[in-house]
Design an enzyme around this catalytic site. Structure first.
Site, PDB file in Angstrom:
ATOM      1  NE  ARG A 125       3.152   0.674  11.892  1.00 28.15           N
ATOM      2  CZ  ARG A 125       2.640   0.309  10.713  1.00 28.15           C
ATOM      3  NH1 ARG A 125       1.629  -0.505  10.659  1.00 28.15           N
ATOM      4  NH2 ARG A 125       3.147   0.731   9.582  1.00 28.15           N
TER       5      ARG A 125
ATOM      6  CE  LYS B 117       2.340  -7.531   5.070  1.00 31.54           C
ATOM      7  NZ  LYS B 117       2.213  -6.082   4.880  1.00 31.54           N
TER       8      LYS B 117
ATOM      9  NE  ARG C 134      -2.731  -0.321   3.486  1.00 30.34           N
ATOM     10  CZ  ARG C 134      -3.510   0.484   4.199  1.00 30.34           C
ATOM     11  NH1 ARG C 134      -4.647   0.924   3.710  1.00 30.34           N
ATOM     12  NH2 ARG C 134      -3.154   0.839   5.423  1.00 30.34           N
TER      13      ARG C 134
HETATM   14  P1  ATP Z   1      -0.427  -1.158   6.660  1.00 27.34           P
HETATM   15  O1  ATP Z   1      -0.996  -1.652   5.386  1.00 27.34           O
HETATM   16  O2  ATP Z   1      -1.388  -1.302   7.780  1.00 27.34           O
HETATM   17  O3  ATP Z   1       0.112   0.214   6.588  1.00 27.34           O
HETATM   18  P2  ATP Z   1       2.215  -2.458   6.513  1.00 27.34           P
HETATM   19  O4  ATP Z   1       3.214  -1.618   7.228  1.00 27.34           O
HETATM   20  O5  ATP Z   1       2.389  -3.926   6.609  1.00 27.34           O
HETATM   21  O6  ATP Z   1       0.756  -2.164   7.037  1.00 27.34           O
HETATM   22  P3  ATP Z   1       1.846  -2.610   3.666  1.00 27.34           P
HETATM   23  O7  ATP Z   1       1.903  -1.552   2.632  1.00 27.34           O
HETATM   24  O8  ATP Z   1       0.585  -3.342   3.883  1.00 27.34           O
HETATM   25  O9  ATP Z   1       2.308  -1.959   5.041  1.00 27.34           O
HETATM   26  O10 ATP Z   1       2.949  -3.692   3.298  1.00 27.34           O
HETATM   27  C1  ATP Z   1       4.245  -3.300   2.932  1.00 27.34           C
HETATM   28  C2  ATP Z   1       5.200  -3.669   4.058  1.00 27.34           C
HETATM   29  O11 ATP Z   1       5.272  -5.091   4.167  1.00 27.34           O
HETATM   30  C3  ATP Z   1       6.636  -3.231   3.804  1.00 27.34           C
HETATM   31  O12 ATP Z   1       6.845  -1.936   4.262  1.00 27.34           O
HETATM   32  C4  ATP Z   1       7.444  -4.280   4.608  1.00 27.34           C
HETATM   33  O13 ATP Z   1       7.481  -3.938   5.973  1.00 27.34           O
HETATM   34  C5  ATP Z   1       6.582  -5.521   4.497  1.00 27.34           C
HETATM   35  N1  ATP Z   1       7.022  -6.428   3.413  1.00 27.34           N
HETATM   36  C6  ATP Z   1       7.547  -6.140   2.191  1.00 27.34           C
HETATM   37  N2  ATP Z   1       7.756  -7.256   1.473  1.00 27.34           N
HETATM   38  C7  ATP Z   1       7.356  -8.294   2.251  1.00 27.34           C
HETATM   39  C8  ATP Z   1       7.305  -9.696   2.077  1.00 27.34           C
HETATM   40  N3  ATP Z   1       7.665 -10.304   0.937  1.00 27.34           N
HETATM   41  N4  ATP Z   1       6.849 -10.426   3.121  1.00 27.34           N
HETATM   42  C9  ATP Z   1       6.435  -9.868   4.279  1.00 27.34           C
HETATM   43  N5  ATP Z   1       6.450  -8.545   4.488  1.00 27.34           N
HETATM   44  C10 ATP Z   1       6.897  -7.769   3.490  1.00 27.34           C
HETATM   45  C1  BTN Z   2       0.662  -5.295   1.374  1.00 29.38           C
HETATM   46  O1  BTN Z   2       0.790  -6.012   2.374  1.00 29.38           O
HETATM   47  O2  BTN Z   2       0.824  -4.079   1.391  1.00 29.38           O
HETATM   48  C2  BTN Z   2       0.175  -5.880   0.103  1.00 29.38           C
HETATM   49  C3  BTN Z   2       1.218  -6.638  -0.662  1.00 29.38           C
HETATM   50  C4  BTN Z   2       0.629  -7.173  -1.948  1.00 29.38           C
HETATM   51  C5  BTN Z   2       1.643  -7.894  -2.787  1.00 29.38           C
HETATM   52  C6  BTN Z   2       1.045  -8.470  -4.038  1.00 29.38           C
HETATM   53  S1  BTN Z   2       2.187  -9.528  -4.905  1.00 29.38           S
HETATM   54  C7  BTN Z   2       1.123  -9.564  -6.301  1.00 29.38           C
HETATM   55  C8  BTN Z   2       0.593  -8.150  -6.471  1.00 29.38           C
HETATM   56  N1  BTN Z   2       1.536  -7.341  -7.209  1.00 29.38           N
HETATM   57  C9  BTN Z   2       2.026  -6.331  -6.478  1.00 29.38           C
HETATM   58  O3  BTN Z   2       2.846  -5.497  -6.875  1.00 29.38           O
HETATM   59  N2  BTN Z   2       1.496  -6.352  -5.246  1.00 29.38           N
HETATM   60  C10 BTN Z   2       0.571  -7.469  -5.072  1.00 29.38           C
END
Ligand code: ATP
Ligand code: BTN
Length: 254
Positions: free
Chosen positions: A252, A118, A53
């Site tokens: 969070r 995660k 996101r």
């Molecule tokens: P929110 O969506 O509530 O803001 P979030 O901090 O998890 O939560 P997202 O945009 O949902 O943010 O997910 C991106 C985040 O996930 C990255 O900033 C990193 O911390 C984590 N991330 C990135 N790649 C991976 C992966 N392959 N597996 C697990 N976590 C990952």
């Molecule tokens: C998150 O936790 O913020 C969402 C992660 C979503 C990852 C998937 S991988 C397939 C698709 N292509 C992207 O670039 N993002 C989603």
């Protein structure tokens, strides 16, 4: 590789070795007005610009994980897509429960955790007008076998399926995920989140806990009371429960 859906509706699955992002690819096809059938799936072996996101990076090394996007057309406007990532989170739950007997937890609005780490994420993107047809791209990333060195790049605790399950067959995973996604989307089009939000609340990673809600500009603290039937998060502050909704909000543990 050959992937197929289990459902009555045959999804078209396209496999790309390397791509920027499976979501970006479907969004480009929508913008170019290419004909896309609902149920079109793109799976990639690697993404060099995987997205979470708000422009955050989704680490997407080669061959290690599932990078999956599903196209779906909604005829009744953007409003109807509110809360979609709730339904998608439940489809991921169904899939991991049926295939590997895993009990994941869900973090509003789009994150998937296993034992507080995660495991997967959902990114739903939209193209459309408030009224009229709306194009939906449902992106799902599930870690299967991430190299440990990725801890340097990921700024939170993470895990992958190989740490929790013996055998992971990617073909079978794609088939089951597509099946459960189509079941949940059908349920969503018929009754919205009414038949789903209570189940989501049972899987809520922050149920009854003190959380901080952030918009980037402001933050609030309160007790997380789960979601309402529209998919908004309910937070109790000073004895009063308010619902919050919006793509800019992050949750969070406080
Ligand atoms: P929110 O969506 O509530 O803001 P979030 O901090 O998890 O939560 P997202 O945009 O949902 O943010 O997910 C991106 C985040 O996930 C990255 O900033 C990193 O911390 C984590 N991330 C990135 N790649 C991976 C992966 N392959 N597996 C697990 N976590 C990952
Ligand atoms: C998150 O936790 O913020 C969402 C992660 C979503 C990852 C998937 S991988 C397939 C698709 N292509 C992207 O670039 N993002 C989603």
């Amino acid at each position: 590789q050959h992937y197929q859906s289990l459902g009555g509706h045959i999804a078209q699955v396209e496999v790309q070795p390397i791509i920027d992002s499976t979501n970006s690819e479907l969004m480009r096809r929508i913008a170019a007005k290419q004909t896309l059938e609902s149920g079109t799936v793109i799976v990639a072996e690697m993404q060099h610009a995987g997205r979470g996101r708000r422009g955050r990076v989704w680490q997407s090394p080669f061959g290690a994980n599932l990078y999956y996007s599903y196209y779906w057309r909604l005829d009744d406007g953007l409003q109807a897509a509110m809360g979609m990532s709730i339904a998608v989170g439940l489809a991921v739950y169904d899939t991991l429960k049926v295939l590997y007997q895993l009990d994941i937890e869900l973090k509003w609005p789009n994150d998937i955790y296993l034992n507080k780490e995660k495991l997967a994420g959902v990114l739903v993107e939209l193209d459309g007008q408030p009224q009229g047809p709306c194009h939906l791209v449902i992106g799902i990333g599930i870690n299967l076998q991430m190299p440990a060195s990725y801890s340097l790049q990921i700024d939170q605790a993470w895990t992958d399926l190989s740490q929790h399950s013996q055998q992971i067959d990617k073909n079978q995973l794609v088939a089951h995920l597509t099946y459960h996604l189509e079941q949940r989307l059908a349920q969503y089009s018929q009754t919205g989140l009414h038949g789903m939000y209570l189940q989501w609340n049972e899987l809520n990673a922050f149920a009854g806990q003190c959380v901080e809600l952030n918009t980037g500009h402001r933050s609030w603290r309160g007790i997380c009371e789960g979601i309402d039937p529209q998919g908004a998060i309910r937070i109790r502050q000073d004895g009063e429960v308010k619902s919050y909704y919006g793509g800019e909000i992050s949750l969070r543990k406080a």
